[in-house]
Design an enzyme around this catalytic site. Structure first.
Site, PDB file in Angstrom:
ATOM      1  N   ASP A  66     114.169 115.525  63.096  1.00  0.00           N
ATOM      2  CA  ASP A  66     115.519 115.582  62.543  1.00  0.00           C
ATOM      3  C   ASP A  66     115.620 116.498  61.323  1.00  0.00           C
ATOM      4  O   ASP A  66     114.613 116.958  60.778  1.00  0.00           O
ATOM      5  CB  ASP A  66     116.011 114.169  62.190  1.00  0.00           C
ATOM      6  CG  ASP A  66     114.935 113.311  61.518  1.00  0.00           C
ATOM      7  OD1 ASP A  66     113.934 113.870  61.035  1.00  0.00           O
ATOM      8  OD2 ASP A  66     115.091 112.082  61.480  1.00  0.00           O
ATOM      9  N   ASN A 132     116.846  99.648  58.916  1.00  0.00           N
ATOM     10  CA  ASN A 132     117.772  99.106  59.907  1.00  0.00           C
ATOM     11  C   ASN A 132     117.267  99.339  61.335  1.00  0.00           C
ATOM     12  O   ASN A 132     118.005  99.154  62.288  1.00  0.00           O
ATOM     13  CB  ASN A 132     119.167  99.727  59.734  1.00  0.00           C
ATOM     14  CG  ASN A 132     119.140 101.249  59.857  1.00  0.00           C
ATOM     15  OD1 ASN A 132     118.097 101.840  60.129  1.00  0.00           O
ATOM     16  ND2 ASN A 132     120.287 101.879  59.656  1.00  0.00           N
ATOM     17  N   HIS A 134     116.253 102.283  62.526  1.00  0.00           N
ATOM     18  CA  HIS A 134     116.486 103.621  63.076  1.00  0.00           C
ATOM     19  C   HIS A 134     115.164 104.332  63.358  1.00  0.00           C
ATOM     20  O   HIS A 134     114.167 104.118  62.685  1.00  0.00           O
ATOM     21  CB  HIS A 134     117.442 104.455  62.212  1.00  0.00           C
ATOM     22  CG  HIS A 134     116.897 105.002  60.938  1.00  0.00           C
ATOM     23  ND1 HIS A 134     117.673 105.178  59.821  1.00  0.00           N
ATOM     24  CD2 HIS A 134     115.658 105.451  60.579  1.00  0.00           C
ATOM     25  CE1 HIS A 134     116.948 105.698  58.852  1.00  0.00           C
ATOM     26  NE2 HIS A 134     115.715 105.869  59.281  1.00  0.00           N
ATOM     27  N   GLU A 139     120.859 105.728  64.370  1.00  0.00           N
ATOM     28  CA  GLU A 139     121.242 104.506  63.676  1.00  0.00           C
ATOM     29  C   GLU A 139     121.623 103.424  64.695  1.00  0.00           C
ATOM     30  O   GLU A 139     121.828 103.729  65.876  1.00  0.00           O
ATOM     31  CB  GLU A 139     122.437 104.811  62.748  1.00  0.00           C
ATOM     32  CG  GLU A 139     122.180 105.935  61.739  1.00  0.00           C
ATOM     33  CD  GLU A 139     121.327 105.500  60.533  1.00  0.00           C
ATOM     34  OE1 GLU A 139     120.595 104.485  60.621  1.00  0.00           O
ATOM     35  OE2 GLU A 139     121.388 106.182  59.498  1.00  0.00           O
TER      36      GLU A 139
END
Ligand code: F6R
Length: 237
Positions: A66, A132, A134, A139
């Site tokens: 990313d 979380n 990810h 997400e």
């Protein structure tokens, strides 16, 4: 799924040995890399092993997960800059064979999966995990059939990453990331997690139900995943 649980230092060493095995078996391997604090020990160990002649990146091709939208590769918080400074400049890699999604040419994201396929597909994809759940910047709620795409970052992720920027306002609001399907297409996956702060999400991801609400949980369905954890990250398993 195989779990490797040890001290932070030994995790980096054991993970690095996987690269020694793979690169000595297939010197022109395609590797998927990640940024963040978690892989720093591994990257230092890979540089050490490269200098010692235990492995070579000379014929390797890499694809990073990313990149922040809006940041040029020369920005010191861009993931291109991170990879150059924390790994690529310290090993014998051909920089022209290293790929990080463009944070400026967003339309190019649509072509990233094709480039990976054309290179032969990723042999080993390295992943960290967000608080979380990810993976990459996928997400909670990201469709499992997603390929490389532009995403809005959650407040939680922006806050978690603000530690690297002068202020929260400077943290980009969007990023380009490999999709869940891109990650799942890798032939093998190595996920690393360190510290107590990751213990809860590690437990949810790998002992709870597979759900898009916990993106890393999808890895339970991949045929070859190794999870490298320090004792703290593994403490709730
Ligand atoms: C990084 C990435 C992220 C991180 C995750 C954990 O390229 O894709 O998913 O792996 O946010 O970050 P750290 O390692 O800083 O806790």
């Amino acid at each position: 799924m195989k779990f490797i649980i040890d001290t932070e230092e030994n995790i980096a060493k054991k993970a690095a040995q996987r690269y020694v095995e793979i690169l000595n078996r297939k010197p022109d391997t395609v590797l998927g890399f990640a940024t963040g604090s978690t892989p720093l020990g591994l990257y230092a160990e890979l540089q050490r092993l490269n200098a010692a002649g235990a492995l070579s990146f000379k014929d390797v091709t890499t694809f990073n997960l990313d990149e922040y939208a809006g940041l040029d590769g020369s920005h010191d918080q861009s993931y291109r800059y991170f990879m150059d400074h924390n790994l690529f400049m310290g090993v014998d890699i051909d920089r022209s064979r290293t790929h990080v999604p463009s944070g400026l040419d967003i339309a190019a994201a649509a072509d990233y999966d094709r480039q990976i396929k054309e290179a032969g597909g990723i042999e080993l994809q390295l992943l960290g995990i967000g608080n979380n759940g990810h993976i990459g910047f996928n997400e909670p709620g990201t469709p499992i059939d997603s390929i490389t795409h532009l995403v809005d970052l959650t407040e939680m992720t922006r806050k978690a990453n603000a530690r690297f920027f002068a202020s929260l306002d400077e943290v980009p609001t969007q990023a380009v990331t490999m999709g869940i399907k891109t990650v799942m297409n890798a032939r093998s996956i190595m996920l690393m997690a360190l510290g107590k702060g990751k213990a809860d999400i590690v437990k949810k991801s790998f002992t709870g139900p597979v759900t898009p609400e916990v993106p890393a949980s999808i890895l339970q369905l991949h045929p070859f995943v190794e999870i490298y954890l320090d004792y703290e990250a593994a403490s709730m398993l």
